[in-house]
Scaffold this active site. Structure first.
Site, PDB file in Angstrom:
ATOM      1  N   GLY A   1       0.838  -1.192   0.000  1.00 52.76           N
ATOM      2  CA  GLY A   1       0.000   0.000   0.000  1.00 52.76           C
ATOM      3  C   GLY A   1       0.873   1.242   0.000  1.00 52.76           C
ATOM      4  O   GLY A   1       2.052   1.178   0.359  1.00 52.76           O
TER       5      GLY A   1
ATOM      6  N   GLN B   1       3.326   9.894   1.223  1.00 48.78           N
ATOM      7  CA  GLN B   1       4.603   9.190   1.343  1.00 48.78           C
ATOM      8  C   GLN B   1       5.565   9.549   0.204  1.00 48.78           C
ATOM      9  O   GLN B   1       6.771   9.333   0.324  1.00 48.78           O
ATOM     10  CB  GLN B   1       4.386   7.666   1.406  1.00 48.78           C
ATOM     11  CG  GLN B   1       3.706   7.230   2.702  1.00 48.78           C
ATOM     12  CD  GLN B   1       3.504   5.735   2.769  1.00 48.78           C
ATOM     13  OE1 GLN B   1       2.527   5.213   2.269  1.00 48.78           O
ATOM     14  NE2 GLN B   1       4.440   5.022   3.368  1.00 48.78           N
TER      15      GLN B   1
ATOM     16  N   CYS C   1       6.081  -0.272   7.581  1.00 46.73           N
ATOM     17  CA  CYS C   1       5.712   0.911   6.800  1.00 46.73           C
ATOM     18  C   CYS C   1       6.921   1.344   5.978  1.00 46.73           C
ATOM     19  O   CYS C   1       8.034   1.403   6.502  1.00 46.73           O
ATOM     20  CB  CYS C   1       5.280   2.039   7.732  1.00 46.73           C
ATOM     21  SG  CYS C   1       4.815   3.539   6.856  1.00 46.73           S
ATOM     22  N   LEU C   2       6.683   1.655   4.724  1.00 45.28           N
ATOM     23  CA  LEU C   2       7.780   2.078   3.848  1.00 45.28           C
ATOM     24  C   LEU C   2       8.403   3.385   4.344  1.00 45.28           C
ATOM     25  O   LEU C   2       9.551   3.671   4.027  1.00 45.28           O
ATOM     26  CB  LEU C   2       7.269   2.238   2.410  1.00 45.28           C
ATOM     27  CG  LEU C   2       6.782   0.927   1.755  1.00 45.28           C
ATOM     28  CD1 LEU C   2       6.098   1.221   0.428  1.00 45.28           C
ATOM     29  CD2 LEU C   2       7.935  -0.054   1.558  1.00 45.28           C
TER      30      LEU C   2
ATOM     31  N   HIS D   1      -4.265   1.443   7.956  1.00 46.32           N
ATOM     32  CA  HIS D   1      -2.881   1.940   8.017  1.00 46.32           C
ATOM     33  C   HIS D   1      -2.694   3.107   7.033  1.00 46.32           C
ATOM     34  O   HIS D   1      -2.128   4.145   7.381  1.00 46.32           O
ATOM     35  CB  HIS D   1      -1.927   0.778   7.683  1.00 46.32           C
ATOM     36  CG  HIS D   1      -0.487   1.159   7.518  1.00 46.32           C
ATOM     37  ND1 HIS D   1       0.496   0.760   8.396  1.00 46.32           N
ATOM     38  CD2 HIS D   1       0.149   1.893   6.559  1.00 46.32           C
ATOM     39  CE1 HIS D   1       1.667   1.238   7.986  1.00 46.32           C
ATOM     40  NE2 HIS D   1       1.493   1.927   6.873  1.00 46.32           N
ATOM     41  N   GLU D   2      -3.209   2.924   5.810  1.00 41.38           N
ATOM     42  CA  GLU D   2      -3.057   3.972   4.788  1.00 41.38           C
ATOM     43  C   GLU D   2      -3.867   5.217   5.147  1.00 41.38           C
ATOM     44  O   GLU D   2      -3.413   6.353   4.933  1.00 41.38           O
ATOM     45  CB  GLU D   2      -3.494   3.469   3.409  1.00 41.38           C
ATOM     46  CG  GLU D   2      -2.756   2.243   2.884  1.00 41.38           C
ATOM     47  CD  GLU D   2      -1.254   2.356   2.948  1.00 41.38           C
ATOM     48  OE1 GLU D   2      -0.731   3.482   2.972  1.00 41.38           O
ATOM     49  OE2 GLU D   2      -0.599   1.306   2.994  1.00 41.38           O
TER      50      GLU D   2
ATOM     51  N   HIS E   1      -2.148   7.520   7.374  1.00 39.75           N
ATOM     52  CA  HIS E   1      -1.184   8.405   6.695  1.00 39.75           C
ATOM     53  C   HIS E   1      -1.848   9.723   6.278  1.00 39.75           C
ATOM     54  O   HIS E   1      -1.222  10.775   6.312  1.00 39.75           O
ATOM     55  CB  HIS E   1      -0.601   7.740   5.446  1.00 39.75           C
ATOM     56  CG  HIS E   1       0.524   6.784   5.712  1.00 39.75           C
ATOM     57  ND1 HIS E   1       1.703   7.179   6.304  1.00 39.75           N
ATOM     58  CD2 HIS E   1       0.671   5.456   5.465  1.00 39.75           C
ATOM     59  CE1 HIS E   1       2.529   6.128   6.408  1.00 39.75           C
ATOM     60  NE2 HIS E   1       1.913   5.069   5.902  1.00 39.75           N
TER      61      HIS E   1
END
Ligand code: GNR
Ligand code: NI
Length: 172
Positions: A46, A51, A94-95, A136-137, A140
């Site tokens: 995702g 990000q 997480c990236l 999670h997204e 963000h």
């Protein structure tokens, strides 16, 4: 389509609240294409626009395991309509928080309303990994990272580690 660089914590941009998209047009679709490329290249399941430094309420996702059967999903202006009271723990990464993982508890299912790649309104019932990933997204979009759910001590240890790694990357 192009691969963009992914912002990592600590970075003030990641704490920004993303703005709703007024309409889904060429610019938004180009952004979604770039986000998908960036997500696959990472690789991740995702990615939220912030990000890659764009504060728009746009998310891309693909939770399919099979490399040959890609199932890209696009969410514009997602809103959670319903969330289950039952919770599940999932090991999250997480990236934007590289190489850090922690068990996070979230509602195990939710319903979300959003606009798709074509700007069409959609309603989706999600559970399992899909529900976890969407939440999670969506965090963000509010400037929230999964490490914010950890104890202050654990969070500050992770941020310290990430800051050190950043400095090292600048040196080497
Ligand atoms: O690639 C990712 N994996 C993942 C695993 C468990 C819970 C959430 C995620 S999302 C993450 C990619 C990412 O950082 N998206 O914002
Ligand atoms: Ni993330």
């Amino acid at each position: 389509m192009s691969v963009k660089s992914i912002l990592t914590e600590p970075n003030k941009l990641l704490r920004q609240i993303s703005k709703p998209v007024e309409s889904v047009g060429g610019e938004e679709r180009k952004l979604m294409d770039d986000m998908l490329d960036t997500m696959y290249a990472a690789p991740g399941i995702g990615l939220a626009a912030i990000q890659i430094g764009v504060p728009k309420r746009i998310i891309v996702m693909d939770i399919s395991r099979d490399e040959d059967k890609k199932e890209p999903r696009y969410f514009v202006n997602p809103v959670i309509k319903n969330r289950n009271k039952e919770k599940v723990k999932y090991e999250e990464g997480c990236l934007s928080v590289p190489d850090q993982f922690a068990e996070i508890e979230r509602p195990n299912a939710c319903e979300i309303e959003y606009l798709d790649y074509d700007g069409k309104k959609q309603l989706l019932k999600a559970d399992g990994l899909l529900a976890t990933c969407i939440q999670h997204e969506m965090d963000h979009l509010e400037g929230i990272l999964f490490i914010d759910y950890l104890s202050k001590l654990k969070r500050s240890m992770i941020i310290k580690k990430l800051s050190k790694n950043k400095v090292n990357r600048e040196i080497f």
